[in-house]
Design an enzyme around this catalytic site. Structure first.
Site, PDB file in Angstrom:
ATOM      1  N   ILE A  94       0.668  -1.356  -0.129  1.00 54.55           N
ATOM      2  CA  ILE A  94      -0.023   0.027  -0.015  1.00 54.55           C
ATOM      3  C   ILE A  94       0.883   1.038   0.045  1.00 54.55           C
ATOM      4  O   ILE A  94       1.726   1.472   0.991  1.00 54.55           O
ATOM      5  CB  ILE A  94      -0.908   0.155   1.114  1.00 54.55           C
ATOM      6  CG1 ILE A  94      -2.133  -1.121   1.208  1.00 54.55           C
ATOM      7  CG2 ILE A  94      -1.632   1.535   1.222  1.00 54.55           C
ATOM      8  CD1 ILE A  94      -2.890  -0.906   2.514  1.00 54.55           C
ATOM      9  N   TYR A  95       0.909   1.902  -1.164  1.00 53.72           N
ATOM     10  CA  TYR A  95       1.748   3.162  -1.120  1.00 53.72           C
ATOM     11  C   TYR A  95       0.992   4.245  -1.886  1.00 53.72           C
ATOM     12  O   TYR A  95       0.270   4.174  -2.704  1.00 53.72           O
ATOM     13  CB  TYR A  95       3.019   2.908  -2.175  1.00 53.72           C
ATOM     14  CG  TYR A  95       4.112   1.942  -1.555  1.00 53.72           C
ATOM     15  CD1 TYR A  95       4.574   2.418  -0.607  1.00 53.72           C
ATOM     16  CD2 TYR A  95       4.168   0.873  -2.003  1.00 53.72           C
ATOM     17  CE1 TYR A  95       5.804   1.810  -0.146  1.00 53.72           C
ATOM     18  CE2 TYR A  95       5.308  -0.035  -1.540  1.00 53.72           C
ATOM     19  CZ  TYR A  95       5.903   0.694  -0.582  1.00 53.72           C
ATOM     20  OH  TYR A  95       6.990  -0.380   0.153  1.00 53.72           O
ATOM     21  N   GLY A 104      -6.956  10.202   3.334  1.00 49.39           N
ATOM     22  CA  GLY A 104      -7.658   8.875   3.674  1.00 49.39           C
ATOM     23  C   GLY A 104      -7.491   7.964   2.429  1.00 49.39           C
ATOM     24  O   GLY A 104      -8.109   6.973   2.639  1.00 49.39           O
ATOM     25  N   LEU A 105      -6.589   7.936   1.458  1.00 49.49           N
ATOM     26  CA  LEU A 105      -6.449   7.226   0.537  1.00 49.49           C
ATOM     27  C   LEU A 105      -5.879   5.956   1.087  1.00 49.49           C
ATOM     28  O   LEU A 105      -6.278   4.895   0.509  1.00 49.49           O
ATOM     29  CB  LEU A 105      -5.458   7.919  -0.543  1.00 49.49           C
ATOM     30  CG  LEU A 105      -6.104   8.737  -1.576  1.00 49.49           C
ATOM     31  CD1 LEU A 105      -6.501   9.971  -0.834  1.00 49.49           C
ATOM     32  CD2 LEU A 105      -5.112   9.035  -2.771  1.00 49.49           C
ATOM     33  N   GLY A 106      -4.824   5.940   1.859  1.00 46.08           N
ATOM     34  CA  GLY A 106      -4.484   4.736   2.536  1.00 46.08           C
ATOM     35  C   GLY A 106      -5.551   3.765   2.980  1.00 46.08           C
ATOM     36  O   GLY A 106      -5.517   2.709   3.080  1.00 46.08           O
ATOM     37  N   ASN A 133       8.878   1.997  10.716  1.00 45.45           N
ATOM     38  CA  ASN A 133       8.016   2.863  10.079  1.00 45.45           C
ATOM     39  C   ASN A 133       6.820   3.154  11.142  1.00 45.45           C
ATOM     40  O   ASN A 133       5.596   2.475  10.962  1.00 45.45           O
ATOM     41  CB  ASN A 133       7.359   2.308   8.830  1.00 45.45           C
ATOM     42  CG  ASN A 133       6.569   3.208   8.226  1.00 45.45           C
ATOM     43  OD1 ASN A 133       6.055   4.120   8.460  1.00 45.45           O
ATOM     44  ND2 ASN A 133       6.419   2.908   6.675  1.00 45.45           N
ATOM     45  N   TYR A 140      -1.803   0.815  10.782  1.00 41.11           N
ATOM     46  CA  TYR A 140      -2.482  -0.717  10.796  1.00 41.11           C
ATOM     47  C   TYR A 140      -3.002  -0.972  12.236  1.00 41.11           C
ATOM     48  O   TYR A 140      -3.971  -1.606  12.235  1.00 41.11           O
ATOM     49  CB  TYR A 140      -1.472  -1.640  10.389  1.00 41.11           C
ATOM     50  CG  TYR A 140      -0.912  -1.579   9.050  1.00 41.11           C
ATOM     51  CD1 TYR A 140      -1.790  -1.457   8.183  1.00 41.11           C
ATOM     52  CD2 TYR A 140       0.564  -1.076   8.722  1.00 41.11           C
ATOM     53  CE1 TYR A 140      -1.383  -1.106   6.586  1.00 41.11           C
ATOM     54  CE2 TYR A 140       1.018  -0.987   7.344  1.00 41.11           C
ATOM     55  CZ  TYR A 140       0.167  -0.873   6.466  1.00 41.11           C
ATOM     56  OH  TYR A 140       0.539  -0.539   5.043  1.00 41.11           O
ATOM     57  N   LYS A 142      -4.592   0.959  14.014  1.00 34.92           N
ATOM     58  CA  LYS A 142      -5.622   1.497  14.280  1.00 34.92           C
ATOM     59  C   LYS A 142      -6.817   0.744  13.491  1.00 34.92           C
ATOM     60  O   LYS A 142      -8.240   0.697  13.999  1.00 34.92           O
ATOM     61  CB  LYS A 142      -5.824   2.851  13.652  1.00 34.92           C
ATOM     62  CG  LYS A 142      -7.092   3.775  13.772  1.00 34.92           C
ATOM     63  CD  LYS A 142      -7.054   5.053  13.112  1.00 34.92           C
ATOM     64  CE  LYS A 142      -6.930   4.895  11.441  1.00 34.92           C
ATOM     65  NZ  LYS A 142      -6.859   6.179  10.984  1.00 34.92           N
TER      66      LYS A 142
END
Length: 170
Positions: A94-95, A104-106, A133, A140, A142
């Site tokens: 996921i980048y 909010g794209l991630g 990171n 994640y 969350k």
């Protein structure tokens, strides 16, 4: 914003965004030579084509104003990078491009990965995240991911530890 499945005709755009986002994420912590070598090995035509035509892998763009702003790669079966069995789905990548971060794209890409896992009747979703990171780890967590194990990721001559995070979905 729209999430669209990538096809082989998206190869050039996928290469571009893959290199840019990898360099943005890991460049500040690694040598330029190691980053460039990784990008050349992992995102060249032959390697990405092989991944894109694998029936157990899928790529998706998230687009803003019709342009790719980020992407997602998921794997099932033997395309998973760790032996996790037939009931797992790996979210391998996921980048999001730097100018689109914190919009909010991630979250949308992560939810897309979880949705795919549910459609495929998987029991859990898993991913690897670099232990340093911290923002990704918090992100994640969350979403309910917890540490399951770890593995070593080698970038050039640098050995780095990835945490394997897992989320049960049924």
């Amino acid at each position: 914003m729209a999430i669209t499945k990538c096809t082989i005709s998206d190869l050039t755009a996928l290469q571009k965004i893959s290199g840019e986002t990898f360099a943005d994420t890991f460049g500040p912590y690694n040598s330029a030579e190691n980053i460039q070598n990784y990008i050349q090995q992992s995102y060249n035509d032959q390697q990405l084509t092989k991944e894109m035509v694998n029936p157990h892998s899928q790529f998706y763009f998230i687009k803003v104003d019709g342009r790719p702003a980020g992407y997602l790669k998921v794997n099932v079966g033997d395309a998973q990078t760790e032996e996790m069995g037939p009931t797992g789905l790996e979210i391998q990548r996921i980048y999001v491009l730097p100018k689109y971060k914190h919009q909010g794209l991630g979250s949308q890409l992560l939810n897309k990965g979880i949705s795919i896992a549910k459609e495929l009747d998987k029991s859990f979703v898993w991913l690897g995240v670099w232990e340093n990171n911290l923002s990704a780890l918090k992100f994640y967590q969350k979403f309910g991911f917890t540490q399951h194990s770890d593995h070593v990721f080698t970038l050039g001559g640098s050995r780095q530890r990835d945490l394997i995070m897992k989320k049960t979905i049924k």
